[in-house]
Design an enzyme around this catalytic site. Structure first.
Site, PDB file in Angstrom:
ATOM      1  N   ASN A 149      29.536  38.239  43.929  1.00 15.00           N
ATOM      2  CA  ASN A 149      30.676  37.314  43.909  1.00 15.00           C
ATOM      3  C   ASN A 149      30.284  35.858  44.173  1.00 15.00           C
ATOM      4  O   ASN A 149      31.084  34.941  43.929  1.00 15.00           O
ATOM      5  CB  ASN A 149      31.766  37.764  44.893  1.00 15.00           C
ATOM      6  CG  ASN A 149      32.542  38.981  44.438  1.00 15.00           C
ATOM      7  OD1 ASN A 149      32.999  39.787  45.250  1.00 15.00           O
ATOM      8  ND2 ASN A 149      32.725  39.158  43.130  1.00 15.00           N
TER       9      ASN A 149
ATOM     10  N   ASP B 294      40.546  45.155  44.113  1.00 15.28           N
ATOM     11  CA  ASP B 294      40.359  44.283  42.947  1.00 15.28           C
ATOM     12  C   ASP B 294      41.700  43.914  42.299  1.00 15.28           C
ATOM     13  O   ASP B 294      42.653  44.690  42.341  1.00 15.28           O
ATOM     14  CB  ASP B 294      39.452  44.995  41.929  1.00 15.28           C
ATOM     15  CG  ASP B 294      38.923  44.028  40.894  1.00 15.28           C
ATOM     16  OD1 ASP B 294      38.827  42.806  41.194  1.00 15.28           O
ATOM     17  OD2 ASP B 294      38.600  44.473  39.771  1.00 15.28           O
TER      18      ASP B 294
HETATM   19  C1  IPE Z   1      34.480  44.069  43.029  1.00 16.76           C
HETATM   20  O1  IPE Z   1      35.310  43.329  42.226  1.00 16.76           O
HETATM   21  C2  IPE Z   1      34.193  43.335  44.315  1.00 16.76           C
HETATM   22  C3  IPE Z   1      35.308  43.252  45.240  1.00 16.76           C
HETATM   23  C4  IPE Z   1      36.494  43.766  45.086  1.00 16.76           C
HETATM   24  C5  IPE Z   1      35.027  42.530  46.452  1.00 16.76           C
HETATM   25  P1  IPE Z   1      34.748  42.334  41.113  1.00 16.76           P
HETATM   26  O2  IPE Z   1      35.925  41.667  40.515  1.00 16.76           O
HETATM   27  O3  IPE Z   1      33.699  41.466  41.687  1.00 16.76           O
HETATM   28  O4  IPE Z   1      34.069  43.339  40.092  1.00 16.76           O
HETATM   29  P2  IPE Z   1      33.670  43.135  38.563  1.00 16.76           P
HETATM   30  O5  IPE Z   1      32.959  41.821  38.461  1.00 16.76           O
HETATM   31  O6  IPE Z   1      34.932  43.137  37.763  1.00 16.76           O
HETATM   32  O7  IPE Z   1      32.810  44.313  38.245  1.00 16.76           O
HETATM   33  C1  IPE Z   2      39.008  40.970  44.080  1.00 21.98           C
HETATM   34  O1  IPE Z   2      39.849  40.305  43.224  1.00 21.98           O
HETATM   35  C2  IPE Z   2      38.568  40.115  45.223  1.00 21.98           C
HETATM   36  C3  IPE Z   2      37.169  39.639  45.153  1.00 21.98           C
HETATM   37  C4  IPE Z   2      36.317  40.012  44.263  1.00 21.98           C
HETATM   38  C5  IPE Z   2      36.740  38.698  46.156  1.00 21.98           C
HETATM   39  P1  IPE Z   2      39.318  39.454  41.989  1.00 21.98           P
HETATM   40  O2  IPE Z   2      39.155  38.040  42.403  1.00 21.98           O
HETATM   41  O3  IPE Z   2      38.083  40.074  41.419  1.00 21.98           O
HETATM   42  O4  IPE Z   2      40.530  39.592  40.983  1.00 21.98           O
HETATM   43  P2  IPE Z   2      40.440  39.780  39.415  1.00 21.98           P
HETATM   44  O5  IPE Z   2      39.617  40.997  39.160  1.00 21.98           O
HETATM   45  O6  IPE Z   2      39.800  38.544  38.864  1.00 21.98           O
HETATM   46  O7  IPE Z   2      41.858  39.944  38.996  1.00 21.98           O
HETATM   47 MG    MG Z   3      37.816  41.472  39.976  1.00 25.41          MG
END
Ligand code: IPE
Ligand code: IPE
Ligand code: MG
Length: 243
Positions: free
Chosen positions: A71, A23
């Site tokens: 997502n 993340d």
């Molecule tokens: C978790 O991250 C999913 C992945 C890393 C693929 P998210 O960014 O989707 O999680 P939340 O929404 O902050 O809980």
């Molecule tokens: C994790 O990074 C990757 C996916 C969830 C696909 P994020 O896209 O959630 O990155 P942040 O949390 O917004 O920084």
């Molecule tokens: Mg994230």
């Protein structure tokens, strides 16, 4: 290379399986004034180094959270961009440097049937290539922990199972070929599981770091593993020093 192999901590076979919530890609990009997709590209570029380091540390099983069932709520442009990046990374790096070189077999955890056709085919191609059953990397793609448990139960019912027990349900999870994670790492600073490996993480050690995924390098992997090695695992029982 900053660390030589002989400076790696000795995990003494205690660390077989690791799960990672990758993340922080979006924030990494935002801090640099870049589009979110640039963060996802930088994040993908980290995967190989992390996998190599984990293998050197004696880890045989890795599960990487790449895209959750939640997502899809993101703007279409970002979702489409992530799917394109995943395809490109699987095609250019995973297939050639990770699977073909025999480092890890790659499997997919999640419902890949609804992914864009081209990506789904690439996933199937990569799974078919992976003959190495000793080192397995699951890529969690369109993965949700609750979804997995419900699907596992339904698959068992479809097979005629009338009474489920823990061992049977485990056999129907996506990650049935790997042991439950000993260590679950989440980068990006949030301290939550976000629907990742709910069934498998019952007794995993949790490691949260503020480091954003595109900055999570070899050194950071070692720091996470060193933290794991200080943990006293009890699994609900008592260790010698507790009595
Ligand atoms: C978790 O991250 C999913 C992945 C890393 C693929 P998210 O960014 O989707 O999680 P939340 O929404 O902050 O809980
Ligand atoms: C994790 O990074 C990757 C996916 C969830 C696909 P994020 O896209 O959630 O990155 P942040 O949390 O917004 O920084
Ligand atoms: Mg994230």
């Amino acid at each position: 290379m900053l660390f030589k192999k002989n400076t790696l901590p000795d995990t003494e076979g205690r660390l077989r399986s690791v799960g990672i919530i990758m993340d922080g890609n979006g924030r990494w990009a935002k801090r640099r004034g870049l589009p979110r997709l640039a963060g996802h590209a930088a994040g993908a570029a980290r995967v190989e180094e992390v996998l190599t380091t984990l293998r050197e540390l004696g880890v045989h099983h890795v599960t990487l959270y790449a895209f959750s069932t939640e997502n899809w709520k993101r703007p279409k442009e970002e979702v489409d961009g992530i799917m394109d990046l995943v395809y490109k990374y699987l095609d250019e790096v995973v297939q050639d440097k990770i699977v073909s070189d025999g480092h890890f077999s790659v499997r997919f955890a999640g419902d890949i049937s609804v992914l864009p056709e081209k990506l789904r085919k690439k996933c199937e191609e990569i799974e078919a290539l992976g003959k190495n059953r000793e080192y397995i990397c699951y890529v969690a793609l369109n993965y949700g922990g609750r979804d997995e448990i419900v699907r596992a139960a339904n698959r068992a019912i479809a097979d005629g199972v009338t009474v489920l027990d823990e061992k049977t349900l485990s056999k129907y999870t996506y990650t049935a070929e790997s042991p439950d994670p000993d260590l679950l790492i989440r980068t990006g600073g949030d301290m939550r599981i976000s629907n990742f490996l709910l069934w498998q993480c019952a007794y995993s050690e949790l490691y949260f770091t503020k480091t954003l995924w595109p900055d999570f390098d070899r050194k950071q992997v070692i720091t996470a593993v060193e933290s794991f090695l200080t943990r006293k695992r009890r699994f609900g029982g008592l260790n010698k020093e507790d009595t």
